[in-house]
Motif scaffolding. Sequence first.
Motif, PDB file in Angstrom:
ATOM      1  N   ALA A  14      -7.168   7.687 -14.257  1.00 31.93           N
ATOM      2  CA  ALA A  14      -6.438   8.957 -15.093  1.00 31.93           C
ATOM      3  C   ALA A  14      -5.582   9.047 -13.938  1.00 31.93           C
ATOM      4  O   ALA A  14      -4.263   9.312 -14.582  1.00 31.93           O
ATOM      5  CB  ALA A  14      -7.461   9.926 -15.109  1.00 31.93           C
ATOM      6  N   ALA A  15      -5.611   9.297 -12.772  1.00 30.30           N
ATOM      7  CA  ALA A  15      -4.673   9.680 -11.584  1.00 30.30           C
ATOM      8  C   ALA A  15      -3.482   8.609 -11.461  1.00 30.30           C
ATOM      9  O   ALA A  15      -2.255   8.973 -11.615  1.00 30.30           O
ATOM     10  CB  ALA A  15      -5.311   9.688 -10.356  1.00 30.30           C
ATOM     11  N   LEU A  16      -3.875   7.385 -11.955  1.00 32.88           N
ATOM     12  CA  LEU A  16      -2.871   6.301 -11.783  1.00 32.88           C
ATOM     13  C   LEU A  16      -1.779   6.456 -13.106  1.00 32.88           C
ATOM     14  O   LEU A  16      -0.736   6.159 -12.863  1.00 32.88           O
ATOM     15  CB  LEU A  16      -3.589   4.907 -11.527  1.00 32.88           C
ATOM     16  N   ILE A  17      -2.510   6.500 -14.020  1.00 33.68           N
ATOM     17  CA  ILE A  17      -1.922   6.877 -15.434  1.00 33.68           C
ATOM     18  C   ILE A  17      -0.953   7.954 -15.428  1.00 33.68           C
ATOM     19  O   ILE A  17       0.337   8.027 -15.721  1.00 33.68           O
ATOM     20  CB  ILE A  17      -2.749   6.858 -16.571  1.00 33.68           C
ATOM     21  N   ALA A  18      -1.274   9.063 -14.798  1.00 32.78           N
ATOM     22  CA  ALA A  18      -0.394  10.013 -14.389  1.00 32.78           C
ATOM     23  C   ALA A  18       0.752   9.805 -13.754  1.00 32.78           C
ATOM     24  O   ALA A  18       1.734  10.427 -13.856  1.00 32.78           O
ATOM     25  CB  ALA A  18      -1.232  11.326 -13.881  1.00 32.78           C
ATOM     26  N   SER A  19       0.664   9.021 -12.751  1.00 36.35           N
ATOM     27  CA  SER A  19       1.508   8.643 -11.741  1.00 36.35           C
ATOM     28  C   SER A  19       2.670   7.738 -12.558  1.00 36.35           C
ATOM     29  O   SER A  19       3.787   7.952 -12.411  1.00 36.35           O
ATOM     30  CB  SER A  19       1.162   7.926 -10.607  1.00 36.35           C
ATOM     31  N   LEU A  20       2.145   6.826 -13.408  1.00 30.99           N
ATOM     32  CA  LEU A  20       2.767   5.737 -13.875  1.00 30.99           C
ATOM     33  C   LEU A  20       3.431   5.890 -15.407  1.00 30.99           C
ATOM     34  O   LEU A  20       4.414   5.540 -15.590  1.00 30.99           O
ATOM     35  CB  LEU A  20       2.069   4.281 -13.772  1.00 30.99           C
ATOM     36  N   ARG A  21       2.563   6.733 -16.120  1.00 32.34           N
ATOM     37  CA  ARG A  21       3.020   7.091 -17.384  1.00 32.34           C
ATOM     38  C   ARG A  21       2.897   5.892 -18.308  1.00 32.34           C
ATOM     39  O   ARG A  21       3.649   5.319 -19.124  1.00 32.34           O
ATOM     40  CB  ARG A  21       4.240   7.802 -17.596  1.00 32.34           C
ATOM     41  N   ASP A  22       2.028   4.603 -17.841  1.00 33.90           N
ATOM     42  CA  ASP A  22       2.196   3.349 -18.695  1.00 33.90           C
ATOM     43  C   ASP A  22       0.519   2.887 -18.298  1.00 33.90           C
ATOM     44  O   ASP A  22       0.188   2.593 -17.296  1.00 33.90           O
ATOM     45  CB  ASP A  22       2.933   2.704 -17.603  1.00 33.90           C
ATOM     46  N   PHE A  23      -0.031   2.817 -19.351  1.00 39.91           N
ATOM     47  CA  PHE A  23      -1.408   2.452 -19.501  1.00 39.91           C
ATOM     48  C   PHE A  23      -1.800   1.183 -18.862  1.00 39.91           C
ATOM     49  O   PHE A  23      -2.602   0.815 -18.038  1.00 39.91           O
ATOM     50  CB  PHE A  23      -1.957   2.714 -20.739  1.00 39.91           C
ATOM     51  N   GLN A  24      -0.762   0.128 -19.468  1.00 40.89           N
ATOM     52  CA  GLN A  24      -0.811  -1.043 -19.091  1.00 40.89           C
ATOM     53  C   GLN A  24      -0.774  -1.562 -17.445  1.00 40.89           C
ATOM     54  O   GLN A  24      -1.506  -2.177 -16.988  1.00 40.89           O
ATOM     55  CB  GLN A  24      -0.110  -2.109 -19.915  1.00 40.89           C
ATOM     56  N   LEU A  25       0.092  -0.923 -17.094  1.00 41.98           N
ATOM     57  CA  LEU A  25       0.722  -1.062 -15.899  1.00 41.98           C
ATOM     58  C   LEU A  25      -0.366  -0.659 -14.916  1.00 41.98           C
ATOM     59  O   LEU A  25      -0.931  -1.098 -13.852  1.00 41.98           O
ATOM     60  CB  LEU A  25       2.112  -0.551 -15.611  1.00 41.98           C
ATOM     61  N   ALA A  26      -0.788   0.458 -15.206  1.00 43.05           N
ATOM     62  CA  ALA A  26      -1.963   1.293 -14.350  1.00 43.05           C
ATOM     63  C   ALA A  26      -3.336   0.303 -14.465  1.00 43.05           C
ATOM     64  O   ALA A  26      -3.685   0.189 -13.360  1.00 43.05           O
ATOM     65  CB  ALA A  26      -2.302   2.630 -15.048  1.00 43.05           C
ATOM     66  N   GLU A  27      -3.628  -0.367 -15.456  1.00 39.06           N
ATOM     67  CA  GLU A  27      -4.775  -0.904 -15.650  1.00 39.06           C
ATOM     68  C   GLU A  27      -4.752  -2.276 -14.935  1.00 39.06           C
ATOM     69  O   GLU A  27      -5.397  -2.485 -14.054  1.00 39.06           O
ATOM     70  CB  GLU A  27      -5.256  -1.304 -17.148  1.00 39.06           C
ATOM     71  N   ASP A  28      -3.642  -3.034 -14.809  1.00 33.94           N
ATOM     72  CA  ASP A  28      -3.356  -4.210 -14.346  1.00 33.94           C
ATOM     73  C   ASP A  28      -3.195  -3.958 -12.844  1.00 33.94           C
ATOM     74  O   ASP A  28      -3.783  -4.694 -11.989  1.00 33.94           O
ATOM     75  CB  ASP A  28      -1.950  -4.614 -14.860  1.00 33.94           C
ATOM     76  N   SER A  29      -2.447  -3.027 -12.237  1.00 34.63           N
ATOM     77  CA  SER A  29      -2.408  -2.534 -10.945  1.00 34.63           C
ATOM     78  C   SER A  29      -3.783  -2.406 -10.649  1.00 34.63           C
ATOM     79  O   SER A  29      -4.118  -2.520  -9.368  1.00 34.63           O
ATOM     80  CB  SER A  29      -1.446  -1.405 -10.700  1.00 34.63           C
ATOM     81  N   MET A  30      -4.639  -1.529 -11.014  1.00 35.03           N
ATOM     82  CA  MET A  30      -5.965  -1.304 -10.491  1.00 35.03           C
ATOM     83  C   MET A  30      -6.709  -2.392 -10.365  1.00 35.03           C
ATOM     84  O   MET A  30      -7.506  -2.577  -9.434  1.00 35.03           O
ATOM     85  CB  MET A  30      -6.734  -0.301 -11.789  1.00 35.03           C
ATOM     86  N   GLN A  31      -6.660  -3.455 -11.403  1.00 39.70           N
ATOM     87  CA  GLN A  31      -7.393  -4.610 -11.301  1.00 39.70           C
ATOM     88  C   GLN A  31      -6.980  -5.477 -10.086  1.00 39.70           C
ATOM     89  O   GLN A  31      -7.674  -6.267  -9.386  1.00 39.70           O
ATOM     90  CB  GLN A  31      -7.083  -5.645 -12.248  1.00 39.70           C
ATOM     91  N   ASP A  32      -5.696  -5.241  -9.906  1.00 40.55           N
ATOM     92  CA  ASP A  32      -5.199  -5.982  -8.389  1.00 40.55           C
ATOM     93  C   ASP A  32      -5.685  -5.351  -7.144  1.00 40.55           C
ATOM     94  O   ASP A  32      -6.148  -5.784  -6.421  1.00 40.55           O
ATOM     95  CB  ASP A  32      -3.458  -5.906  -8.242  1.00 40.55           C
ATOM     96  N   ALA A  33      -5.575  -3.980  -7.378  1.00 47.19           N
ATOM     97  CA  ALA A  33      -5.927  -3.083  -5.950  1.00 47.19           C
ATOM     98  C   ALA A  33      -7.733  -3.729  -5.673  1.00 47.19           C
ATOM     99  O   ALA A  33      -8.240  -3.695  -4.472  1.00 47.19           O
ATOM    100  CB  ALA A  33      -6.051  -1.870  -6.399  1.00 47.19           C
ATOM    101  N   LEU A  34      -8.500  -3.840  -6.922  1.00 43.30           N
ATOM    102  CA  LEU A  34      -9.932  -3.997  -6.972  1.00 43.30           C
ATOM    103  C   LEU A  34     -10.091  -5.427  -6.360  1.00 43.30           C
ATOM    104  O   LEU A  34     -10.999  -5.519  -5.294  1.00 43.30           O
ATOM    105  CB  LEU A  34     -10.734  -4.057  -7.994  1.00 43.30           C
ATOM    106  N   ALA A  35      -9.458  -6.435  -6.646  1.00 42.74           N
ATOM    107  CA  ALA A  35      -9.426  -7.852  -6.071  1.00 42.74           C
ATOM    108  C   ALA A  35      -9.071  -7.963  -4.654  1.00 42.74           C
ATOM    109  O   ALA A  35      -9.524  -8.406  -3.764  1.00 42.74           O
ATOM    110  CB  ALA A  35      -8.507  -8.787  -6.692  1.00 42.74           C
ATOM    111  N   SER A  36      -7.904  -6.946  -4.130  1.00 40.12           N
ATOM    112  CA  SER A  36      -7.547  -6.629  -2.882  1.00 40.12           C
ATOM    113  C   SER A  36      -8.634  -6.256  -1.893  1.00 40.12           C
ATOM    114  O   SER A  36      -8.614  -6.545  -0.666  1.00 40.12           O
ATOM    115  CB  SER A  36      -6.314  -6.110  -2.835  1.00 40.12           C
ATOM    116  N   ALA A  37      -9.517  -5.138  -2.528  1.00 43.13           N
ATOM    117  CA  ALA A  37     -10.248  -4.660  -1.765  1.00 43.13           C
ATOM    118  C   ALA A  37     -11.504  -5.288  -1.271  1.00 43.13           C
ATOM    119  O   ALA A  37     -11.892  -5.269  -0.036  1.00 43.13           O
ATOM    120  CB  ALA A  37     -11.007  -3.493  -2.518  1.00 43.13           C
ATOM    121  N   LEU A  38     -11.832  -6.536  -1.952  1.00 41.67           N
ATOM    122  CA  LEU A  38     -13.018  -7.214  -1.645  1.00 41.67           C
ATOM    123  C   LEU A  38     -12.433  -8.079  -0.297  1.00 41.67           C
ATOM    124  O   LEU A  38     -13.080  -8.262   0.685  1.00 41.67           O
ATOM    125  CB  LEU A  38     -13.306  -8.086  -2.552  1.00 41.67           C
ATOM    126  N   VAL A  39     -11.105  -8.503  -0.312  1.00 36.91           N
ATOM    127  CA  VAL A  39     -10.643  -9.407   0.612  1.00 36.91           C
ATOM    128  C   VAL A  39     -10.345  -8.512   2.026  1.00 36.91           C
ATOM    129  O   VAL A  39     -10.767  -8.807   3.005  1.00 36.91           O
ATOM    130  CB  VAL A  39      -9.276  -9.834   0.204  1.00 36.91           C
TER     131      VAL A  39
END
Length: 438
Positions: free
Chosen positions: A40-65
């Motif tokens: 929700a915080a990411l969508i509030a910043s981006l105003r773009d549902f798809q970009l927010a979801e894709d970027s969060m997926q990228d962040a989760l993958a980076s977190a493990l590394v």
Amino acid sequence: MARLRCARLWTWVDPLAGAADTAHATLNRVVRDSHGRLLAALIASLRDFQLAEDSMQDALASALVHWRRSGVPANPAGWLLQTARRKAIDRLRRSQNFNSKSAQYILLLKLDQLDVAEAAQQEIPDERLRLIFTCCHPALDPKTRIALTLRTLGGLTTAEIARAFLDGEAAMAQRLVRARHKIAKSGVPFRVPEDEEWAERLNSVLSVIYLIFNEGYAATQGERQIRIDLCEEAIFLARLIAKLRPDQPEVEGLLALMVMIHARRHARAQADGALIPLEDQDRAAWDQPLIAQGIGLVEQALRRGPLGPYQIQAAIQAVHSEAQTFEATRWDEILGLYGLLLRFDGSAIVKLNRCVALSYVAGPNAALAASQDLHPELADYQPFHAARAAFYHRAKLYAEALQSYDRAIELCENRSAAGFLEKKRRGTKKEAEHLLGL
């Protein structure tokens, strides 16, 4: 339900990770506890549902590394949010229509001015209330509202949502993509409605949550009629709204209604999924602490006022929940509550439910007479014919009962419910043959 959301949404990141993997375990915990708030915080910043979801997926993958290499940060959720914003910047840079997104890019760069460590310590703004009102905007059709709410706030995967609707995953993915595009292009506001819009828009949100619950309580299709996972998703969402807006009696009413119904889940079906009707349920198997919670919620909502339909339905469930046996149910009180509910909701389905209560107060013949006028509206509604079959059976009008059971079975798309109706039909036929000496 948080455990289910976590398992469904994120274990794909590294399915080989063991239980002792601190980074993986921490990531699962953060997603379980903070997924909706982060997105929700990411969508509030981006105003773009798809970009927010894709970027969060990228962040989760980076977190493990990064977490495995450098250790888990002091504020894992803040780290994820800041990293997701940076992933969004990278995606915007690579976008083919970058020029059209320059304003969005500049906003993200400003948010990125903070040092990573400083940003990670910041409190994550709670934008979930704005998000759920966006997902449930009247510009979207009801099915899409449910799907988008389950995806963004419930955290279910597209595949899980598709299975809930018995849709193909590709078709559901396209529905969600169209919804995101519609929100972006039609200017659906990412905000909590103004006071003059509040009641109307809140009702839309509560309707979506109750539809999710009903599909779990009495699935319209599939093998089993009870989908506990969907019931718990709906309860999770109602608790979320109650936490974000604790002054709303209808939110409390809906939450009370659902938890009292859900408290009977262990008594509603046999091990093979076969349904057990209310009159035959083992009430010792009902979840009494959950019932007590529901009764407390509805009492609080009724004191708070003003009165609304979810509070009345919750009061009806409270009467059922307090009865020690089916025979001890205060049906006259339930009948009166349905009469009150009709002032808010004059639908044929509410009238049918009132007829069920009437059948236990004034007898099955009274219920048959009262329900007759509902046939034009409910001709293709399976519960209508099932209820009429039960009325006919109790009135010993066996031929009519068998006809009504046949129609109910014909309309039933859920195998468990169809099996229950077929069993009731066999019992009716056997009783009729016994009386005829056959």
